[in-house]
Scaffold this active site. Sequence first.
Site, PDB file in Angstrom:
ATOM      1  N   HIS A   1       0.408  -5.625 -10.780  1.00  0.00           N
ATOM      2  CA  HIS A   1       0.304  -4.645  -9.691  1.00  0.00           C
ATOM      3  C   HIS A   1       1.618  -3.868  -9.478  1.00  0.00           C
ATOM      4  O   HIS A   1       1.626  -2.639  -9.563  1.00  0.00           O
ATOM      5  CB  HIS A   1      -0.178  -5.348  -8.415  1.00  0.00           C
ATOM      6  CG  HIS A   1      -0.076  -4.517  -7.184  1.00  0.00           C
ATOM      7  ND1 HIS A   1      -0.803  -3.364  -7.007  1.00  0.00           N
ATOM      8  CD2 HIS A   1       0.685  -4.651  -6.073  1.00  0.00           C
ATOM      9  CE1 HIS A   1      -0.498  -2.834  -5.828  1.00  0.00           C
ATOM     10  NE2 HIS A   1       0.408  -3.592  -5.245  1.00  0.00           N
TER      11      HIS A   1
ATOM     12  N   HIS B   1       8.084  -3.935  -4.390  1.00  0.00           N
ATOM     13  CA  HIS B   1       7.532  -3.509  -3.099  1.00  0.00           C
ATOM     14  C   HIS B   1       6.778  -4.609  -2.337  1.00  0.00           C
ATOM     15  O   HIS B   1       6.652  -4.538  -1.123  1.00  0.00           O
ATOM     16  CB  HIS B   1       6.665  -2.252  -3.244  1.00  0.00           C
ATOM     17  CG  HIS B   1       5.277  -2.504  -3.724  1.00  0.00           C
ATOM     18  ND1 HIS B   1       4.933  -2.523  -5.043  1.00  0.00           N
ATOM     19  CD2 HIS B   1       4.132  -2.774  -3.043  1.00  0.00           C
ATOM     20  CE1 HIS B   1       3.648  -2.779  -5.171  1.00  0.00           C
ATOM     21  NE2 HIS B   1       3.129  -2.936  -3.968  1.00  0.00           N
TER      22      HIS B   1
ATOM     23  N   ASP C   1       0.947   2.405  -4.350  1.00  0.00           N
ATOM     24  CA  ASP C   1       0.422   1.059  -4.111  1.00  0.00           C
ATOM     25  C   ASP C   1      -1.069   1.136  -3.787  1.00  0.00           C
ATOM     26  O   ASP C   1      -1.905   0.433  -4.350  1.00  0.00           O
ATOM     27  CB  ASP C   1       1.223   0.450  -2.944  1.00  0.00           C
ATOM     28  CG  ASP C   1       0.641  -0.842  -2.432  1.00  0.00           C
ATOM     29  OD1 ASP C   1       0.493  -1.784  -3.225  1.00  0.00           O
ATOM     30  OD2 ASP C   1       0.350  -0.920  -1.216  1.00  0.00           O
TER      31      ASP C   1
ATOM     32  N   GLU D   1       6.872  -9.230   1.566  1.00  0.00           N
ATOM     33  CA  GLU D   1       5.652  -9.610   2.256  1.00  0.00           C
ATOM     34  C   GLU D   1       4.958 -10.823   1.623  1.00  0.00           C
ATOM     35  O   GLU D   1       4.465 -11.686   2.334  1.00  0.00           O
ATOM     36  CB  GLU D   1       4.670  -8.432   2.310  1.00  0.00           C
ATOM     37  CG  GLU D   1       3.634  -8.622   3.404  1.00  0.00           C
ATOM     38  CD  GLU D   1       2.617  -7.497   3.437  1.00  0.00           C
ATOM     39  OE1 GLU D   1       2.753  -6.549   2.654  1.00  0.00           O
ATOM     40  OE2 GLU D   1       1.695  -7.599   4.251  1.00  0.00           O
ATOM     41  N   ASP D   2       4.943 -10.882   0.315  1.00  0.00           N
ATOM     42  CA  ASP D   2       4.090 -11.870  -0.357  1.00  0.00           C
ATOM     43  C   ASP D   2       4.817 -13.027  -1.023  1.00  0.00           C
ATOM     44  O   ASP D   2       4.181 -13.895  -1.617  1.00  0.00           O
ATOM     45  CB  ASP D   2       3.220 -11.171  -1.424  1.00  0.00           C
ATOM     46  CG  ASP D   2       2.222 -10.229  -0.780  1.00  0.00           C
ATOM     47  OD1 ASP D   2       1.938 -10.418   0.423  1.00  0.00           O
ATOM     48  OD2 ASP D   2       1.738  -9.308  -1.454  1.00  0.00           O
TER      49      ASP D   2
ATOM     50  N   ASP E   1     -20.308  27.073  -9.664  1.00  0.00           N
ATOM     51  CA  ASP E   1     -18.961  26.908 -10.206  1.00  0.00           C
ATOM     52  C   ASP E   1     -18.553  25.438 -10.244  1.00  0.00           C
ATOM     53  O   ASP E   1     -17.630  25.006  -9.596  1.00  0.00           O
ATOM     54  CB  ASP E   1     -17.928  27.743  -9.440  1.00  0.00           C
ATOM     55  CG  ASP E   1     -18.097  27.606  -7.939  1.00  0.00           C
ATOM     56  OD1 ASP E   1     -19.115  27.036  -7.505  1.00  0.00           O
ATOM     57  OD2 ASP E   1     -17.214  28.062  -7.210  1.00  0.00           O
TER      58      ASP E   1
HETATM   59 MN    MN Z   1       1.196  -3.750  -3.193  1.00  0.00          MN
END
Ligand code: MN
Length: 719
Positions: A48, A72, A139, A76-77, A260
């Site tokens: 990712h 990034h 992201d 957080e993770d 179109d």
């Molecule tokens: Mn992410």
Amino acid sequence: MIRINDILDKILEYHPDADLDIVERAYIYSARVHEGQTRLSGEPYLSHPLAVAWILATMRFDVVSIAAALLHDVIEDTHATYEEVASIFGNEVAHIVSGVTKISKLKFESAEDRQAESLRKMILAMADDLRVILIKLADRLHNMETLQFHKNESKKKRIAQETRDIYSPLASRLGIYSIKQKFDEIAFEVLYPEEFKEIEALTTSNIEEKEQYIDKVRKIIIDELEKNLIEAEVLGRYKTIPSIYEKMLKQNLKFDEVYDLIAFRVVVETIPKCYEVLGLIHNLWRPIAHKIKDYIGMPKANMYQSLHTTVIGPYGERMEIQIRTHAMDRVAKTGVAAHWSYKEGKTVDPKIVKSFEWVQNLVENQADFPEPEEFLENVKIDLFPDEVYVFTPRGDIKNLPKGSTPIDFAYSVHTDVGNTCAGAKVNSRMVPLHHKLKNGDTVEVITSNNVNPNHDWLSFVKSVRARSRIKRYIKQKDKERSLGLGREMCEKIFKKHKLNFNKLYSTDEMTEIAFRYGYKESEDLIAAVGYGKITPRQILNRFLENREEKEEKEGQENIYDESAEALFQSGEGEIIVDGLDDLLTRRGKCCNPVPGDPIIGYITEGHGITIHVKNCPNVKTSANPDRLVPASWGKTTEGTYPVRLIVFVEDRVGAAAEITGSVSESNANIAELSLKRQENGNGVRFDMTINVPNREILEKILKKIKSVKDVYEVKRIKS
Ligand code: MN
């Protein structure tokens, strides 16, 4: 799966001298901390951040952004912290990563249409570095591209809806159409699967025929351009499914009626060539007049530039053609990102600098917006420098001035909530009332009927609404209190003179007195007594004087003899006459003495003692010396006293404001004011009555008025 080498190669393509060290280190670090984590697709989690970094590399971003993209999700993770990231990769990278983390933590679940715009602004406001938003968009793009791995249908739909409402407009506003189109396409497929399939099937039916059509039209255009020695890239492509669907909805057309479906794009070297191509195309096919759009002459707010025209094509069909330069093409794809790309050692093009004005259009309050040059240097901006966006517990968004507190928030909910605001929780934690709110905070107000707005609050609230509501509340409360007190004081003193104040309270006589003191009605006058601005004695004296005047006018004599006698029986120490401090006196209207003036008393016939300034002309000329008594000011001189002034000033704009200003600055007020232009010249004469507490302040005011520019005379009137 994207590999780190793909990214490194890509960077070297557009920036051969790039220092790739930080990117490589970010990759190794990210791989280590994400180790063991997997995506819903079953791939290692690292796929990712690599995909996100790749998207940025295709947009030709700098190495710092790409390193930040690789990192990034680590705060957080994983167990990684801001401090650790900062110590290894520097503050710039850490700042960007923590910005992305903050936005990821926002909860949009209750977002409704009406709030979408606020949410978009909140995101922009939280990202003080635009690269934060660009990473967030990349992201989201990868998450959308892998949305099919989500098992939960309703969660999938929610993410798609959020992308459509929040992220797609953000991408569009930043001019990044390549991302915007993918957002719209995937969101549409998830939200309207049947319509998507239907249109997709229709666009791919008779595909050979369509390919032939594209080839044919391309060839006609290319031939025509070659004849005219113009080098160009010509592309034919299907319009996106959401845009076809939108067209069908908007114009109420069936698919067959949308002609179109295929648009052509001609990309050339220079702007003059764009217009030349437009002319050549209009020679080939008849243009539809109102369908010509010149976004080169007038770029869109997000800096998109292109010429658009719709013509009647070789088969009588409508055909849209876009014409632009290579530079414009890149801006159309990557928008704001186009301006991060390496400039290959060249100095910044002033045209590019100028074009950054569009970012300012993003910003509604741009007073403190940095210079475009500065923007390019730092790539850091505060898009909404004056605002802060916070959530209510229900997920509604409130937009407040920066520096706002829970009190400001409470008043933005409702005046009653503000007036009873006893405490607040920010993100579930108790905070003091002066706590400064930050973007994305969730604020909960605790109310109590035992709390009242007070002056202290005024020292920290930021919003005009809170300030005015608090002031209004305090004023109202003060007035109620003062009115009660004033009434009580007046009742007492009037009672001493056998007068029923409550009956007199709402009479014209009282209104007249109020008017004399510069108030609109007796309520304000009595409140002024409570505030201590006027003494009850002043009101009583004025009241008795008025009655006397009336009598005199009406030729009636001394019907108030009794009260005239009473004049001598009371007093509150305001003025000491002949050593007595309880005599009822009144001030001479001729000279209007104020505390501090040397004074003298004059015993009138049946009307008590009048106090004059010692050198009052009336005392000198007409007084019977036997009736003069020594007088002086007592201790309890409170309230204010009217004094008449004349000011002469050159006729000048603003002079009046400065003169009246110097009175009010000194905490005195103006009871009467008139001005007359002098016949003999340019001068203006001000006649005014001001209320002052004493001579000292009066003298200050006189000095101030004298110092006003163009004032040439100030006189206190004593006769
Ligand atoms: Mn992410």
